[in-house]
Design a protein around this motif. Structure first.
Motif, mmCIF file in Angstrom:
data_model
loop_
_atom_site.group_PDB
_atom_site.id
_atom_site.type_symbol
_atom_site.label_atom_id
_atom_site.label_comp_id
_atom_site.label_asym_id
_atom_site.label_seq_id
_atom_site.Cartn_x
_atom_site.Cartn_y
_atom_site.Cartn_z
ATOM 1 N N ASP A 261 -0.655 4.724 -14.199
ATOM 2 C CA ASP A 261 -0.682 6.141 -13.814
ATOM 3 C C ASP A 261 -1.405 6.996 -14.851
ATOM 4 O O ASP A 261 -1.919 8.070 -14.527
ATOM 5 N N GLN A 262 -1.436 6.527 -16.117
ATOM 6 C CA GLN A 262 -2.107 7.291 -17.165
ATOM 7 C C GLN A 262 -3.622 7.092 -17.171
ATOM 8 O O GLN A 262 -4.350 7.855 -17.809
ATOM 9 N N MET A 263 -4.098 6.067 -16.482
ATOM 10 C CA MET A 263 -5.526 5.790 -16.466
ATOM 11 C C MET A 263 -6.290 6.931 -15.810
ATOM 12 O O MET A 263 -5.797 7.578 -14.885
ATOM 13 N N GLY A 264 -7.515 7.134 -16.289
ATOM 14 C CA GLY A 264 -8.365 8.138 -15.678
ATOM 15 C C GLY A 264 -8.974 7.619 -14.385
ATOM 16 O O GLY A 264 -8.305 7.487 -13.356
ATOM 17 N N GLU A 265 -10.238 7.291 -14.460
ATOM 18 C CA GLU A 265 -10.913 6.745 -13.275
ATOM 19 C C GLU A 265 -10.593 5.258 -13.158
ATOM 20 O O GLU A 265 -10.888 4.470 -14.052
ATOM 21 N N LYS A 266 -10.002 4.885 -12.032
ATOM 22 C CA LYS A 266 -9.577 3.501 -11.830
ATOM 23 C C LYS A 266 -10.606 2.767 -10.982
ATOM 24 O O LYS A 266 -11.008 3.263 -9.927
ATOM 25 N N PHE A 291 -1.299 -0.908 -2.239
ATOM 26 C CA PHE A 291 -2.474 -1.321 -1.477
ATOM 27 C C PHE A 291 -2.844 -0.262 -0.429
ATOM 28 O O PHE A 291 -4.018 0.093 -0.276
ATOM 29 N N ASN A 292 -1.857 0.272 0.265
ATOM 30 C CA ASN A 292 -2.138 1.316 1.253
ATOM 31 C C ASN A 292 -2.688 2.567 0.590
ATOM 32 O O ASN A 292 -3.571 3.246 1.138
ATOM 33 N N GLN A 293 -2.194 2.877 -0.608
ATOM 34 C CA GLN A 293 -2.725 4.015 -1.356
ATOM 35 C C GLN A 293 -4.177 3.769 -1.754
ATOM 36 O O GLN A 293 -5.014 4.669 -1.708
ATOM 37 N N MET A 294 -4.473 2.528 -2.125
ATOM 38 C CA MET A 294 -5.845 2.149 -2.514
ATOM 39 C C MET A 294 -6.805 2.312 -1.347
ATOM 40 O O MET A 294 -7.985 2.633 -1.527
ATOM 41 N N ARG A 295 -6.304 2.084 -0.123
ATOM 42 C CA ARG A 295 -7.154 2.157 1.065
ATOM 43 C C ARG A 295 -7.458 3.584 1.517
ATOM 44 O O ARG A 295 -8.319 3.792 2.370
ATOM 45 N N LYS A 296 -6.751 4.552 0.947
ATOM 46 C CA LYS A 296 -6.945 5.935 1.391
ATOM 47 C C LYS A 296 -8.379 6.386 1.137
ATOM 48 O O LYS A 296 -9.045 5.936 0.210
ATOM 49 N N LEU A 297 -8.829 7.319 1.937
ATOM 50 C CA LEU A 297 -10.220 7.766 1.869
ATOM 51 C C LEU A 297 -10.557 8.414 0.530
ATOM 52 O O LEU A 297 -11.704 8.370 0.086
ATOM 53 N N ASN A 298 -9.554 9.053 -0.113
ATOM 54 C CA ASN A 298 -9.854 9.738 -1.376
ATOM 55 C C ASN A 298 -9.908 8.782 -2.558
ATOM 56 O O ASN A 298 -10.145 9.183 -3.677
ATOM 57 N N VAL A 299 -9.668 7.528 -2.310
ATOM 58 C CA VAL A 299 -9.792 6.518 -3.363
ATOM 59 C C VAL A 299 -11.059 5.719 -3.090
ATOM 60 O O VAL A 299 -11.101 4.853 -2.234
ATOM 61 N N ASN A 300 -12.097 6.046 -3.820
ATOM 62 C CA ASN A 300 -13.413 5.443 -3.547
ATOM 63 C C ASN A 300 -13.561 4.130 -4.303
ATOM 64 O O ASN A 300 -14.287 4.017 -5.280
ATOM 65 N N VAL A 301 -12.814 3.112 -3.866
ATOM 66 C CA VAL A 301 -12.838 1.801 -4.511
ATOM 67 C C VAL A 301 -13.073 0.742 -3.453
ATOM 68 O O VAL A 301 -12.429 0.738 -2.403
ATOM 69 N N GLN A 302 -14.012 -0.148 -3.722
ATOM 70 C CA GLN A 302 -14.310 -1.230 -2.793
ATOM 71 C C GLN A 302 -13.322 -2.374 -2.989
ATOM 72 O O GLN A 302 -13.202 -2.917 -4.079
ATOM 73 N N LEU A 303 -12.592 -2.710 -1.948
ATOM 74 C CA LEU A 303 -11.646 -3.818 -2.022
ATOM 75 C C LEU A 303 -12.397 -5.140 -2.119
ATOM 76 O O LEU A 303 -13.492 -5.276 -1.564
#
Length: 553
Positions: A261-266, A291-303
């Motif tokens: 939670d303390q990390m900046g850009e993940k 995982f569902n949080q990671m999939r949200k649109l505001n999380v720009n991370v490629q699974l």
């Protein structure tokens, strides 16, 4: 063909060249990409193409290009030779690498520092330490890369004594030299020497700090790792991930989440590390929530594949076949190809959820069936009552020379238990340590106590428990208590119940009281049975109702 082994000398290589014999072979013939400007009669074009392929990890292509260049009768540049040798070291292509070494003498490149350094690295990668050292000793010129190459070679070979002697002899050391030596000590578990060198370093980069943090974590010293982490002048995501993984290994999930939670850009590996932390520490619901949080649109991370390995593991722990099937379809929609790791995770999911046909289909589709895949299938067959399939898979596993582990035997013994195959189960249990070098755990003893107990061999089960080299857990005594309930053995039932009540908190012990009361009742010791039931009522204990569920598809 020049064949060089541990007893060969470079002098014999020179004699070989003098004989005029030289051979390089390749099974493939690759063409140069049309997107790359290329002049087939320009040696520098060949060198550029070979070097590019090697740097991009296309090692077979780099070697094939080098072979094609030979057919043009062009003399290779030192860059082409170095790149080809690096490619041979990575695959490894032993015959071709030795042949290129022979050509080095033929074309007069034996004094080039880059070529000779590549040869040192090549022979260390081949495991031929003496030849690598001989090449190094005969180098007329050495740079810091040459020294780092032989230093790294000895470290990877596990010879830290020679590596330290090389390190101390180095005329010039760069940060790579220091990091290599520190990492070597850390990998060997000698954190005292690693820390001493780390404190002497004239300068440090992120790899220096991360190497020490990883070393402390691997040694089980998470607090020391955290102290270094807090002292770091700059932290990369690698540093954060190392600490999250460290907390995961020691089971401190809450500290891992605080860091996350303390990390900046993940980035994706950061999310993967935290999801894996939850999955590996039996907190599957939180793994799926993240995982569902990671999939949200505001999380720009490629699974990626590693994301889904942990997610599927979480589904397996929950026995959630429906969500697991959705995950499989979701991967297909976003273009994630099933590699062996993902297929194995799905095998484990389907097997644990009882969908054995799907598990078998995926298992047979594996390109390489390793210990994890076999164990997942055997365990699935064991818990689903398919004893003959579990036994057949184990025999296939042994024939394929795949070594079993604890989980393999948990599944196999469970299969024998479900089928009531007592003698076969006993032989299997005895073979664990004697034949397969797998020491039985308390869980294996619990299965054997259950197997013997259900067969009415209660005294044998009790003697087995007393012979355990470790402290029996409540599952071991619980298996004996249940068997005593089935066969009405009051004496052993009292012994087993007493141990269960000592090991289990009183608030959770009502089931053992009830079992013992039932044993008394079956022996017509009504007063004892009544006394126990009254005790349960007075203490406000209540037996949690048992339940089972199944999912229809």
């Amino acid at each position: 063909m020049f064949v060089c082994n541990q007893t060969s000398t470079l002098h014999s290589a020179k004699q070989f060249i003098a004989s005029g014999l030289f051979y390089i072979s390749s099974r493939s013939h690759l063409s140069i990409s049309s997107a790359t400007p290329f002049e087939p009669h320009n040696v520098f074009s060949w060198a550029s193409a070979i070097r590019s392929a090697s740097q991009q990890g296309r090692f077979k292509e780099a070697i094939s290009l080098y072979v094609q260049m030979q057919r043009t009768h062009l003399t290779p540049t030192t860059y082409a030779v170095s790149a080809a040798l690096k490619a041979c070291a990575r695959i490894p292509a032993v015959v071709t690498g030795r042949a290129i070494h022979a050509q080095v003498y033929k074309v007069g490149q034996q004094s080039n520092v880059f070529v000779q350094t590549a040869l040192v690295d090549l022979y260390f990668k081949f495991g031929e330490t003496q030849i690598a050292r001989r090449v190094f000793d005969e180098m007329p010129e050495r740079n810091v890369v040459s020294w780092n190459s032989i230093l790294g070679g000895y470290i990877k070979a596990g010879d830290l004594t020679t590596a330290r002697r090389i390190f101390d002899e180095m005329p010039i050391k760069d940060v790579v030299s220091w990091n290599s030596m520190v990492a070597g000590y850390a990998k060997a578990g000698d954190m005292g020497s690693a820390e001493s060198l780390f404190q002497q370093m004239p300068w440090r980069n992120a790899a220096s700090w991360n190497g020490m943090i990883s070393g402390f974590i691997d040694s089980g010293k998470v607090e020391e790792a955290r102290k270094l982490f807090n002292e770091m002048p700059e932290r990369s995501n690698v540093s954060w991930i190392a600490m999250i993984s460290g907390y995961s290994k020691c089971g401190d999930v809450d500290s891992a989440r605080q860091l996350f939670d303390q990390m900046g850009e993940k980035d994706c590996p950061s999310w993967n590390a935290m999801i894996a932390c939850y999955a590996q520490n039996s907190r599957p619901k939180e793994a799926l929530q993240l995982f569902n949080q990671m999939r949200k649109l505001n999380v720009n991370v490629q699974l990626n594949e590693m994301t889904f390995v942990s997610v599927i593991s979480a589904c397996s722990q929950l026995g959630d076949l429906r969500f697991g099937s959705w995950i499989e379809g979701y991967m297909q929609r976003i273009g994630i190809e099933l590699d062996d790791h993902l297929i194995t995770a799905l095998v484990d999911l389907y097997a644990k959820c009882g969908s054995m046909d799907n598990a078998y289909n995926l298992f047979r589709a594996l390109r390489r069936r390793d210990m994890i895949a076999y164990s997942a299938m055997i365990f699935g067959c064991g818990i689903n009552g398919r004893a003959s399939d579990a036994i057949h898979l184990f025999e296939e596993m042994v024939e394929a020379k795949v070594c079993p582990n604890e989980i393999t035997f948990t599944g196999l013994l469970t299969a024998y238990n479900h089928a009531g195959l007592v003698e076969e189960g006993c032989r299997c249990f005895a073979s664990m340590a004697s034949k397969h070098q797998v020491m039985p755990s308390a869980d294996h003893y619990a299965i054997m106590a259950d197997l013997l107990g259900r067969a009415g061999r209660l005294e044998e089960a009790h003697e087995l428990i007393k012979s355990m080299p470790m402290q029996p857990h409540v599952g071991v005594w619980g298996a004996l208590l249940l068997a005593c309930r089935i066969h009405g053995n009051v004496e052993l039932g009292e012994i087993a119940a007493r141990h269960c009540l000592e090991l289990e908190p009183e608030a959770e012990a009502s089931g053992y009281y009830v079992l013992l009361a039932n044993i008394y009742a079956s022996a017509e010791r009504w007063d004892d049975a009544k006394r126990l039931r009254k005790m349960v009522e007075e203490k406000g204990l209540s037996k949690v109702p048992g339940c089972s569920w199944m999912e229809f598809t």
